[in-house]
Design an enzyme around this catalytic site. Structure first.
Site, short mmCIF file in Angstrom:
data_model
loop_
_atom_site.label_atom_id
_atom_site.label_comp_id
_atom_site.label_asym_id
_atom_site.label_seq_id
_atom_site.Cartn_x
_atom_site.Cartn_y
_atom_site.Cartn_z
N ASP A 1 0.40 -0.94 -0.27
CA ASP A 1 0.13 -0.28 -0.25
C ASP A 1 0.31 1.16 0.01
O ASP A 1 0.80 1.82 0.92
CB ASP A 1 -1.33 -0.09 0.68
CG ASP A 1 -0.26 0.42 2.35
OD1 ASP A 1 -0.70 0.35 3.21
OD2 ASP A 1 1.27 -0.39 2.63
N ASP B 1 6.70 1.03 1.77
CA ASP B 1 5.79 0.50 0.93
C ASP B 1 7.23 0.45 0.23
O ASP B 1 8.24 -0.28 -0.57
CB ASP B 1 5.37 0.20 0.16
CG ASP B 1 4.09 0.07 1.50
OD1 ASP B 1 4.01 0.94 2.35
OD2 ASP B 1 3.74 -0.86 1.80
N THR C 1 2.73 -6.04 2.87
CA THR C 1 3.27 -5.26 3.43
C THR C 1 1.77 -3.74 3.63
O THR C 1 2.39 -2.88 3.39
CB THR C 1 4.37 -4.52 2.92
OG1 THR C 1 4.24 -4.10 1.40
CG2 THR C 1 5.93 -5.35 3.15
N PHE D 1 -1.04 -0.15 12.87
CA PHE D 1 -2.00 0.10 11.37
C PHE D 1 -2.03 -1.05 10.19
O PHE D 1 -3.60 -1.12 9.81
CB PHE D 1 -1.31 1.33 10.84
CG PHE D 1 -2.27 1.67 8.99
CD1 PHE D 1 -1.57 1.43 8.21
CD2 PHE D 1 -3.21 2.56 9.94
CE1 PHE D 1 -2.95 1.70 7.14
CE2 PHE D 1 -3.79 3.35 8.14
CZ PHE D 1 -3.30 2.98 7.59
N ASP E 1 8.66 -1.87 5.76
CA ASP E 1 8.34 -2.62 4.98
C ASP E 1 9.37 -3.50 4.99
O ASP E 1 9.49 -4.12 4.36
CB ASP E 1 6.89 -1.69 4.55
CG ASP E 1 5.76 -1.68 4.67
OD1 ASP E 1 4.98 -0.89 4.33
OD2 ASP E 1 5.77 -1.98 5.51
O1 RIB Z 1 2.24 -0.12 10.31
C1 RIB Z 1 3.24 0.66 9.19
C2 RIB Z 1 3.39 0.02 8.73
O2 RIB Z 1 1.44 0.46 8.03
C3 RIB Z 1 4.35 -0.05 7.14
O3 RIB Z 1 3.14 -1.25 6.23
C4 RIB Z 1 3.10 1.38 6.60
O4 RIB Z 1 3.43 1.34 5.24
C5 RIB Z 1 1.37 1.35 6.90
O5 RIB Z 1 1.11 0.50 5.61
CA CA Z 2 2.84 -0.81 4.00
#
Ligand code: RIB
Ligand code: CA
Length: 315
Positions: free
Chosen positions: A10, A15, A129, A171, A246
């Site tokens: 994402d 990423d 990721t 997240f 990531d």
């Molecule tokens: O919490 C960090 C993650 O959430 C990472 O992968 C960042 O890119 C978001 O996707």
């Molecule tokens: Ca990510």
């Protein structure tokens, strides 16, 4: 022999570095495709960002497949506060060139199913990721692919570390906890890079300077991206740099000796309330729950950043 990988992502700054690291290690990584999910920013933008990063690396030959724009059940949650409105905002304000290529017609979930079914057993490592919506959907539609994968390597979760989007949840897991639970409970050969390890991988000023001083296409642009990416987490945590989450997954595929971990049972809390999306790890095996994940617990941050810097220099 290079490891065949599909990277579900994402983009998102970290990423983007993971994508570039994968492309900069052809002897170790054969990147088959990017599958993209809504996460840091809406899907339209994460797709566009994936195309931009491939254009930066002059690797528009790598196909990009758009996946799920939202979680299985919950409303979408995004992270513009971390990644900016575009999802790849920079310190200089100059955005990456718009891509000349477009996304493939096939849905990412169908691409995952068809490609994994069509490949030799244990010949592909799937890396994720972002939120796990595409992965969970593929596993639900085609459970036979679960045992065909060599590994699923994810960035997601928080065992001892507090969450980063709520006090309890990281997240990627929080955005789609139901997808995460389905994946963690699927029996897939799972490797987990949670905040416990990624919070050890900080983009300090010295590390950022080393990337900025690289020649070539990638160094200056990545430094500009990380300049912006550092801002939110440095002010939030008071650390000397933001954690570079990531790329840990790709560094692991290139050189597993950078990290250590151990098998443990991990469950995902899907109950509404303050612990929604928490990854509950049986760190000391106090239950008789069967271990379902290799949780990475330690790593050498200097070797990690050394690898990234050395490889970005080749792009
Ligand atoms: O919490 C960090 C993650 O959430 C990472 O992968 C960042 O890119 C978001 O996707
Ligand atoms: Ca990510």
């Amino acid at each position: 022999m290079a490891t065949k990988i599909i990277l579900d992502c994402d983009p998102g700054h970290d990423d983007a570095v993971a994508i570039l690291l994968a492309l900069a290690a052809p002897e170790s990584v054969d990147l088959l495709a990017l599958t993209v999910v809504g996460g840091n920013v809406p899907l339209k933008l994460t797709v566009n960002n994936a195309l931009r990063v491939l254009a930066l690396a002059q690797r528009e030959d790598i196909p990009v497949y758009a996946g799920c724009p939202r979680p299985l059940l919950r409303e979408m949650v995004t992270a513009e506060h971390v990644h900016g409105e575009s999802g790849l905002d920079t310190g200089s304000g100059k955005l990456l060139e718009m891509p000349k290529t477009t996304v493939a017609d096939l849905h990412a979930v169908n691409y995952l199913i068809e490609t994994i079914r069509g490949s030799a057993k244990n010949s592909i490592i799937l890396v994720a990721t972002g939120p796990l919506t595409n992965i969970a959907a593929a596993f639900a539609m085609a459970p036979d692919i679960i045992e065909r994968l060599d590994q699923l390597v994810i960035m997601g979760g928080a065992c001892h570390e507090p969450g980063n989007i709520t006090p309890a949840a990281e997240f990627n897991i929080y955005v789609d906890p139901h997808a995460a639970k389905a994946v963690f409970d699927s029996g897939v050969n799972l490797v987990v890079f949670a905040l416990d390890i990624t919070h050890q991988m900080l983009i300090t000023p010295a590390r950022l300077a080393a990337i900025a001083e690289l020649g070539g296409r990638a160094g200056a642009v990545v430094a500009d991206l990380l300049e912006f990416f550092n801002q939110y987490d440095m002010s939030k945590y008071g650390w000397s740099g933001a954690p570079l989450h990531d790329p840990c997954t790709i560094a692991y595929i290139i050189d597993r000796t950078i990290f250590t971990g151990r098998e443990m049972a991990v469950t995902v809390d899907i109950n509404d309330g303050p612990s929604l999306g928490r990854t509950v790890a049986d760190w000391y095996s106090v239950t008789d729950a069967k271990p379902n994940a290799m949780v990475i617990t330690d790593g050498d941050s200097d070797r990690f950043f050394g690898l990234i810097t050395e490889r970005l220099a080749t792009l």
